[in-house]
Design a protein around this motif. Structure first.
Motif, PDB file in Angstrom:
ATOM      1  N   HIS A 187      -1.469   4.837  53.071  1.00 61.25           N
ATOM      2  CA  HIS A 187      -0.503   3.777  52.796  1.00 61.25           C
ATOM      3  C   HIS A 187       0.906   4.241  52.413  1.00 61.25           C
ATOM      4  CE1 HIS A 187      -4.446   1.823  52.222  1.00 61.25           C
ATOM      5  NE2 HIS A 187      -3.837   0.785  52.781  1.00 61.25           N
ATOM      6  N   THR A 188       1.115   5.534  52.257  1.00 63.66           N
ATOM      7  CA  THR A 188       2.421   6.039  51.826  1.00 63.66           C
ATOM      8  C   THR A 188       2.793   7.284  52.614  1.00 63.66           C
ATOM      9  OG1 THR A 188       1.537   7.527  50.109  1.00 63.66           O
ATOM     10  CG2 THR A 188       1.995   5.243  49.445  1.00 63.66           C
ATOM     11  N   THR A 189       4.035   7.716  52.445  1.00 63.96           N
ATOM     12  CA  THR A 189       4.449   9.014  52.982  1.00 63.96           C
ATOM     13  C   THR A 189       5.021   9.835  51.827  1.00 63.96           C
ATOM     14  OG1 THR A 189       6.633   8.142  53.534  1.00 63.96           O
ATOM     15  CG2 THR A 189       4.990   8.158  55.283  1.00 63.96           C
ATOM     16  N   LEU A 190       4.713  11.111  51.816  1.00 65.10           N
ATOM     17  CA  LEU A 190       5.214  11.997  50.766  1.00 65.10           C
ATOM     18  C   LEU A 190       6.641  12.412  51.126  1.00 65.10           C
ATOM     19  CD1 LEU A 190       4.362  13.338  48.107  1.00 65.10           C
ATOM     20  CD2 LEU A 190       3.617  15.311  49.456  1.00 65.10           C
ATOM     21  N   GLU A 191       7.578  12.150  50.227  1.00 62.34           N
ATOM     22  CA  GLU A 191       8.987  12.436  50.482  1.00 62.34           C
ATOM     23  C   GLU A 191       9.600  13.161  49.293  1.00 62.34           C
ATOM     24  OE1 GLU A 191      11.273   9.030  51.645  1.00 62.34           O
ATOM     25  OE2 GLU A 191       9.681   8.238  52.928  1.00 62.34           O
ATOM     26  N   HIS A 192      10.725  13.834  49.555  1.00 64.19           N
ATOM     27  CA  HIS A 192      11.506  14.416  48.474  1.00 64.19           C
ATOM     28  C   HIS A 192      12.466  13.357  47.949  1.00 64.19           C
ATOM     29  CE1 HIS A 192      10.074  18.234  50.162  1.00 64.19           C
ATOM     30  NE2 HIS A 192      10.134  18.609  48.900  1.00 64.19           N
ATOM     31  N   VAL A 193      12.548  13.235  46.617  1.00 65.93           N
ATOM     32  CA  VAL A 193      13.446  12.275  45.978  1.00 65.93           C
ATOM     33  C   VAL A 193      14.252  13.011  44.917  1.00 65.93           C
ATOM     34  CG1 VAL A 193      11.882  10.339  46.416  1.00 65.93           C
ATOM     35  CG2 VAL A 193      11.752  11.557  44.242  1.00 65.93           C
ATOM     36  N   THR A 194      15.393  12.420  44.578  1.00 65.24           N
ATOM     37  CA  THR A 194      16.259  13.034  43.578  1.00 65.24           C
ATOM     38  C   THR A 194      16.331  12.137  42.345  1.00 65.24           C
ATOM     39  OG1 THR A 194      17.585  14.032  45.330  1.00 65.24           O
ATOM     40  CG2 THR A 194      18.564  13.969  43.124  1.00 65.24           C
ATOM     41  N   ILE A 195      16.019  12.745  41.196  1.00 67.13           N
ATOM     42  CA  ILE A 195      16.134  12.075  39.899  1.00 67.13           C
ATOM     43  C   ILE A 195      17.170  12.872  39.118  1.00 67.13           C
ATOM     44  CG2 ILE A 195      14.931  11.368  37.804  1.00 67.13           C
ATOM     45  CD1 ILE A 195      12.301  11.546  39.447  1.00 67.13           C
ATOM     46  N   TRP A 196      18.317  12.244  38.878  1.00 63.64           N
ATOM     47  CA  TRP A 196      19.487  12.935  38.322  1.00 63.64           C
ATOM     48  C   TRP A 196      19.792  14.134  39.197  1.00 63.64           C
ATOM     49  CZ3 TRP A 196      21.676   9.419  35.719  1.00 63.64           C
ATOM     50  CH2 TRP A 196      20.980   8.588  34.848  1.00 63.64           C
ATOM     51  N   ASP A 197      19.635  15.352  38.697  1.00 61.00           N
ATOM     52  CA  ASP A 197      19.933  16.549  39.497  1.00 61.00           C
ATOM     53  C   ASP A 197      18.670  17.257  39.953  1.00 61.00           C
ATOM     54  OD1 ASP A 197      22.664  16.175  39.129  1.00 61.00           O
ATOM     55  OD2 ASP A 197      22.678  17.325  37.265  1.00 61.00           O
ATOM     56  N   THR A 198      17.533  16.643  39.761  1.00 60.20           N
ATOM     57  CA  THR A 198      16.262  17.284  40.068  1.00 60.20           C
ATOM     58  C   THR A 198      15.659  16.690  41.338  1.00 60.20           C
ATOM     59  OG1 THR A 198      15.850  17.624  37.718  1.00 60.20           O
ATOM     60  CG2 THR A 198      13.948  17.776  39.177  1.00 60.20           C
ATOM     61  N   VAL A 199      15.256  17.565  42.248  1.00 58.01           N
ATOM     62  CA  VAL A 199      14.556  17.128  43.449  1.00 58.01           C
ATOM     63  C   VAL A 199      13.069  17.321  43.190  1.00 58.01           C
ATOM     64  CG1 VAL A 199      14.188  17.544  45.911  1.00 58.01           C
ATOM     65  CG2 VAL A 199      16.492  17.735  44.939  1.00 58.01           C
ATOM     66  N   THR A 200      12.304  16.281  43.457  1.00 56.72           N
ATOM     67  CA  THR A 200      10.855  16.323  43.281  1.00 56.72           C
ATOM     68  C   THR A 200      10.230  15.525  44.418  1.00 56.72           C
ATOM     69  OG1 THR A 200       9.054  15.997  41.689  1.00 56.72           O
ATOM     70  CG2 THR A 200      10.773  14.292  41.765  1.00 56.72           C
ATOM     71  N   ASP A 201       8.919  15.361  44.401  1.00 51.83           N
ATOM     72  CA  ASP A 201       8.285  14.592  45.472  1.00 51.83           C
ATOM     73  C   ASP A 201       7.773  13.268  44.944  1.00 51.83           C
ATOM     74  OD1 ASP A 201       6.089  15.380  44.007  1.00 51.83           O
ATOM     75  OD2 ASP A 201       5.161  16.529  45.599  1.00 51.83           O
ATOM     76  N   ALA A 202       7.561  12.345  45.869  1.00 53.67           N
ATOM     77  CA  ALA A 202       7.043  11.026  45.513  1.00 53.67           C
ATOM     78  C   ALA A 202       6.414  10.414  46.757  1.00 53.67           C
ATOM     79  CB  ALA A 202       8.161  10.128  44.987  1.00 53.67           C
ATOM     80  N   TYR A 203       5.452   9.535  46.516  1.00 50.43           N
ATOM     81  CA  TYR A 203       4.807   8.800  47.602  1.00 50.43           C
ATOM     82  C   TYR A 203       5.581   7.511  47.839  1.00 50.43           C
ATOM     83  CZ  TYR A 203       0.850  11.945  46.904  1.00 50.43           C
ATOM     84  OH  TYR A 203       0.051  13.048  46.798  1.00 50.43           O
ATOM     85  N   ALA A 204       6.180   7.375  49.016  1.00 51.51           N
ATOM     86  CA  ALA A 204       6.976   6.189  49.350  1.00 51.51           C
ATOM     87  C   ALA A 204       6.107   5.167  50.077  1.00 51.51           C
ATOM     88  CB  ALA A 204       8.158   6.588  50.224  1.00 51.51           C
ATOM     89  N   TYR A 205       6.168   3.928  49.604  1.00 54.55           N
ATOM     90  CA  TYR A 205       5.457   2.828  50.250  1.00 54.55           C
ATOM     91  C   TYR A 205       6.239   2.392  51.482  1.00 54.55           C
ATOM     92  CZ  TYR A 205       2.833   2.725  45.908  1.00 54.55           C
ATOM     93  OH  TYR A 205       2.060   3.078  44.835  1.00 54.55           O
ATOM     94  N   GLY A 206       5.575   1.685  52.377  1.00 51.27           N
ATOM     95  CA  GLY A 206       6.178   1.261  53.634  1.00 51.27           C
ATOM     96  C   GLY A 206       6.882  -0.072  53.546  1.00 51.27           C
ATOM     97  N   PRO A 207       7.366  -0.561  54.694  1.00 46.62           N
ATOM     98  CA  PRO A 207       8.128  -1.808  54.756  1.00 46.62           C
ATOM     99  C   PRO A 207       7.363  -3.035  54.245  1.00 46.62           C
ATOM    100  CG  PRO A 207       8.246  -0.634  56.846  1.00 46.62           C
ATOM    101  CD  PRO A 207       7.268   0.095  55.993  1.00 46.62           C
ATOM    102  N   ASP A 208       6.044  -3.042  54.389  1.00 54.85           N
ATOM    103  CA  ASP A 208       5.266  -4.192  53.917  1.00 54.85           C
ATOM    104  C   ASP A 208       5.412  -4.377  52.405  1.00 54.85           C
ATOM    105  OD1 ASP A 208       3.895  -1.719  53.862  1.00 54.85           O
ATOM    106  OD2 ASP A 208       1.974  -2.720  53.532  1.00 54.85           O
ATOM    107  N   VAL A 209       5.607  -3.306  51.672  1.00 55.27           N
ATOM    108  CA  VAL A 209       5.840  -3.368  50.224  1.00 55.27           C
ATOM    109  C   VAL A 209       7.331  -3.526  49.943  1.00 55.27           C
ATOM    110  CG1 VAL A 209       5.764  -2.034  48.076  1.00 55.27           C
ATOM    111  CG2 VAL A 209       3.776  -2.049  49.607  1.00 55.27           C
TER     112      VAL A 209
END
Length: 191
Positions: A139-161
């Motif tokens: 149900h998700t895709t693993l992506e890199h995200v940025t929180i302030w100056d830190t890059v980490t990973d997160a599971y992104a939900y799709g368009p239905d959400v």
């Protein structure tokens, strides 16, 4: 007796007793007062409930008995919104309307229920609070995200959400769930 009162009485006793008692009696009294002060404990504080905020910058949930884990309170800030183009996290600093997004738990706490009552009374998003790796892979895709100056990973939900939230906020956003990568938290610089 409250601590300031005990301290005042102790001080007065120490100052006035030498005039009235023998040195041995004074020593015994000082010893007993020190024991009393050492074993005096203020009444404990009782926490009746705490709020958790499952989605960063959105409305929280009052819990009478939250669970504390090594990463913090259970379900607290496990989700957040990111800009769909930059993957930069979003907060109420950028869009105060995020506080109108409400969160709740299903009766058995197995699902996070997300609604925007002021925008769409009949739509709700229901997501598992403890998704399995298989559910996340489907149900998700693993992506890199940025929180302030830190890059980490997160599971992104799709368009239905995300469609409801993008429409409400007037920009393309993604709801993401904390990924497997450990995020190193920086201190405030104090030793």
């Amino acid at each position: 007796m409250e601590t300031p009162t005990v301290l005042l009485l102790t001080t007065l006793t120490i100052l006035l007793l030498p005039l009235l008692l023998s040195p041995k009696a004074i020593h015994t009294l000082k010893h007993k007062l020190n024991l009393l002060l050492r074993h005096h404990h203020p009444k404990p504080t009782t926490i009746h409930s705490l709020y958790i905020y499952p989605i960063k910058s959105c409305r929280g949930i009052r819990l009478p008995h939250p669970t504390l884990h090594k990463h913090g309170l259970s379900l607290d800030r496990r989700w957040m919104f990111i800009d769909a183009k930059t993957n930069q996290f979003l907060t109420i600093r950028q869009d105060s309307r995020m506080t109108l997004i409400t969160t709740a738990l299903s009766p058995d706490s197995s699902h996070l229920i997300i609604t925007i009552p002021s925008f769409s009374k009949d739509k709700e998003i229901s997501l598992p609070t403890d998704p399995t790796p298989a559910w996340l892979a489907q149900h998700t895709t693993l992506e890199h995200v940025t929180i302030w100056d830190t890059v980490t990973d997160a599971y992104a939900y799709g368009p239905d959400v995300n469609a409801l939230f993008s429409e409400f906020l007037g920009r393309e956003v993604k709801l993401v769930y904390k990924g497997p990568e450990r995020r190193i938290l920086r201190g405030n610089g104090a030793p």
